[in-house]
Enzyme design. Structure first.
Site, PDB file in Angstrom:
ATOM      1  N   HIS A  51       0.833  -1.194   0.000  1.00  0.00           N
ATOM      2  CA  HIS A  51       0.000   0.000   0.000  1.00  0.00           C
ATOM      3  C   HIS A  51       0.876   1.257   0.000  1.00  0.00           C
ATOM      4  O   HIS A  51       1.575   1.538   0.973  1.00  0.00           O
ATOM      5  CB  HIS A  51      -0.893  -0.034   1.242  1.00  0.00           C
ATOM      6  N   HIS A  93      -0.840  10.256  -2.872  1.00  0.00           N
ATOM      7  CA  HIS A  93      -2.158   9.912  -2.343  1.00  0.00           C
ATOM      8  C   HIS A  93      -3.065  11.122  -2.230  1.00  0.00           C
ATOM      9  O   HIS A  93      -4.226  11.081  -2.640  1.00  0.00           O
ATOM     10  CB  HIS A  93      -2.027   9.247  -0.968  1.00  0.00           C
TER      11      HIS A  93
END
Length: 736
Positions: A51, A93
């Site tokens: 991730h 992100h």
């Protein structure tokens, strides 16, 4: 690397040595892959998805974090994508630069520092690593200072160069509504870098519109629809999974959404399930045991190491605890040697007992060990691990007080779990655990082997794998695992451990259902070796708990009641009388899986003791003739403070009995439930044994609490709902 995660699926033959009362049915049990359970991966490998890279160890979305993910053998490296002012895709992100770069310092007048307001050249001047050293000093490295924000093209080429073809690409279109043309740009770069047709490529998004665009642009690319809890709120999960199959290859739900129903809905539609973001090993194990196909994690090394070795897959439990012994239980995901450590010291540094036992496929990799020589009235800690793994699962239990002592007691009881479409999660178990009970009595219907659930979509359970799958399905419930790990458990069976309203000696599925029941519960050899299942357990002189086996010896329900009809069998009936007669405990608690005066089963095939002749005078069935022997014995021998405890009927009721009509209570019946099954309203009681309702309530999930306070000469029953609200409380004065 991560093969054979689906336990117990290979074909083999297991000879079941089935003792009385089932000897007439003893036969080999064929263990084969029945192909039913949807709670297993669609793929042979469960994917480790790094991730934002190995973001627990390095600054997210930097080449340093990606390199660590590759070194840690992650199957996929994930990129989140944003678009710059000049139309370049970067790995980041957030929609702003503020959190993970020094944009505030370098560009102090350009708040809120949105990516879309900066050119790639401006972003390339930023330091994307120093923030990590400040935020996570234990993982800080000087090499991270000055790390740059990579473009998508740079990120892809880096993974290709360093991943040796083993690390795949997993990328998300973040906020595509903010960046018109993002999808076209993604496909353009995938083509330019020659990865568009890679097998190990996934594109993901929370935006269905974005995914549909990508599907139109590149129909063969695997797409993952991401979900938050809010996105799924109010939706029928089965309809939703079916709906998205025209563009998606899988789903990426928040880990809290991953429950048996979602797994079934996804896997029935051939959709992969990749939950996010899974960072604790307990969660990694829990989700793997639910059958997910991959997991997003900041700790790819931990997930990789977990999958590479045998591990404890469904928690631990202790059971049939006495003043000097206990049975410990666990399960591994595949063949292993399991080690238990037991101590009065929670650090396990002193007074440690060590027990080891192999897990094997013939028992679905379940393990039980008997621990003797324990001290009475003592809290014990234990932990289990597969010896090749460093993942441990801890539990605790309290031994019973010494023989003649009078110590207070708190127990919880409940049953009816996993029936009529009610499957995990079950709130009641966590509420029970919060009470810190001395032990838990699981009063039957611990599974519903004959009801459709994701574990067995086509009931009834027929093969032993079906039964095993049912137990594993209920063990996916976090609350149940928590309760089992927090206190000792006494498990008894009822009909749904095999098939509705079954009579053991005449039901062909009995040996298979019994075998699975014994595999999955920490049951002592005194109860299990001869398949008798009945046993007495004492809590000092405060309480004797007499556990009955209401299924194994019974005559067919359809047989007319009379002297020859039995539910317990002569041997068990005489044993029950002896236990009652010899007991000098304050309370005699009889754990029965069926009620006394509530008509159960069907007309002409009553399943409990009541014959329900008040409902149908022509119905000759039931087992009242046998229960009258028990009732008369209690009255004639003047046995005091007798409580029958059960579940089974899917509502709560507390009843006192004056069987001889002399105006005095002869015994009481305490009924709770269901924990997780259809809940109904109470009905009319059969009047044979003089019942009087003290309380009756239905249509809610509930469990029972039973407390005995010898100093006050009181026993108190409570019925609590799944949230801990007390619906009924009553104290009984104990007679000398």
């Amino acid at each position: 690397m991560k093969k054979s995660l689906i336990a117990g699926l290979a074909c083999l033959s297991l000879s079941a040595a089935v003792a009385a009362p089932y000897a007439v049915l003893a036969k080999p049990i064929e263990i084969t892959d029945n192909g039913q359970s949807t709670l297993r991966p669609l793929t042979s490998d469960v994917a480790v998805i790094a991730h934002r890279g190995a973001s627990a160890y390095g600054p997210e979305h930097t080449l340093a974090a990606y390199k660590q993910a590759i070194t840690m053998k992650a199957d996929y490296v994930e990129f989140d994508l944003q678009m710059t002012k000049d139309g370049q895709l970067i790995a980041m992100h957030d929609e702003t630069l503020a959190r993970t770069t020094n944009a505030k310092e370098l560009y102090p007048d350009r708040a809120p520092w949105r990516v879309k307001d900066f050119t790639l050249d401006e972003i390339k001047r930023l330091d994307a690593g120093s923030w990590f050293n400040k935020a996570y000093p234990n993982q800080a490295k000087t090499a991270y200072i000055g790390e740059k924000v990579p473009t998508l093209e740079e990120a892809i080429n880096f993974v290709k160069q360093h991943g040796n073809g083993k690390a795949g690409l997993y990328m998300e279109t973040k906020a595509p509504n903010v960046y018109p043309g993002m999808e076209e740009k993604v496909i353009e770069i995938l083509k330019k870098t020659n990865v568009l047709n890679d097998e190990k490529l996934f594109l993901e998004s929370f935006s269905e519109e974005s995914l549909r665009k990508l599907h139109n642009l590149a129909p063969n690319v695997k797409l993952i629809q991401l979900y938050t809890g809010k996105m799924m709120a109010g939706k029928d999960v089965y309809q939703e999974m079916k709906r998205i199959t025209d563009y998606a290859s899988g789903v990426g739900p928040s880990k809290e959404l991953v429950l048996p129903k979602l797994m079934q809905a996804a896997h029935q539609n051939k959709l992969l399930v990749h939950p996010w973001t899974v960072n604790s090993r307990d969660d990694m194990v829990s989700l793997t045991s639910l059958g997910v196909d991959g997991q997003f994690t900041n700790y790819p090394d931990q997930f990789e190491n977990l999958l590479d070795k045998p591990f404890i897959s469904h928690g631990v439990a202790s059971g049939d605890v006495t003043s000097s012994s206990a049975i410990l239980w666990t399960r591994t995901n595949k063949q292993a040697t399991v080690q238990f450590e037991i101590s009065t010291d929670s650090t396990f540094k002193h007074n440690k007992i060590v027990k080891t036992s192999p897990s094997d496929q013939a028992n679905d990799f379940t393990v039980k060990v008997n621990v003797n020589g324990l001290k009475p009235d003592t809290t014990y800690y234990y932990r289990a691990h597969a010896v090749s793994s460093n993942y441990t699962v801890n539990g605790t239990f309290k031994t019973a007080p010494e023989e003649n002592s009078l110590k207070p007691l708190t127990m919880v009881w409940g049953g009816d779990t996993g029936g009529q479409g009610e499957i995990p999660p079950f709130k009641s178990f966590e509420t029970m655990a919060a009470l810190n009970p001395d032990f838990f009595l699981f009063s039957g219907d611990t599974i519903y082997a004959d009801n459709a659930t994701p574990a067995v979509p086509n009931p009834p359970s027929q093969k032993v794998e079906d039964f095993w799958a049912k137990y594993k399905e209920n063990r996916t419930d976090k609350g149940l695992r928590s309760l089992l790990q927090k206190t000792g458990t006494f498990a008894i069976w009822d009909d749904h451990e095999v098939i509705n309203d079954f009579s053991g000696p005449s039901q062909p599925l009995t040996p298979t259902g019994l075998s699975a029941f014994k595999n999955y519960w920490p049951i002592s050899s005194e109860r299990s070796d001869a398949d008798k299942l009945y046993q007495k357990y004492s809590w000092g002189n405060t309480m004797d708990m007499i556990i009955l086996n209401n299924r194994g010896y019974r005559s067919p329900n359809t047989q007319a009641d009379g002297p020859d009809k039995t539910m317990l069998g002569d041997e068990q009936l005489n044993w029950l009388k002896q236990q009652l007669l010899e007991s000098d405990a304050k309370v005699k608690l009889i754990a029965t899986s069926v009620p006394i005066s509530i008509p159960t089963g069907k007309a002409m095939a009553r399943d409990g003791w009541a014959n329900a002749d008040n409902i149908n005078p022509k119905d000759p069935t039931g087992y009242e003739n046998e229960f009258k022997k028990i009732s008369d014995f209690i009255i004639e021998k003047e046995i005091k403070n007798v409580f029958f405890v059960t579940t089974d009927v899917h509502f709560a009721e507390v009843i006192k009995y004056d069987a001889n009509q002399d105006g005095k209570t002869d015994y009481n019946e305490l009924i709770s439930g269901p924990i997780g099954a259809v809940n109904i309203n109470p009905g009319t009681l059969d009047p044979t044994f003089g019942p009087e309702k003290l309380y009756a309530e239905g249509k809610f999930f509930n469990f029972g609490v039973f407390r005995v306070d010898p100093a006050k000469q009181q026993a108190t029953v409570e019925i609590q709902d799944e949230n801990g609200k007390v619906h009924f409380s009553h104290s009984f004065e104990l007679e000398d």
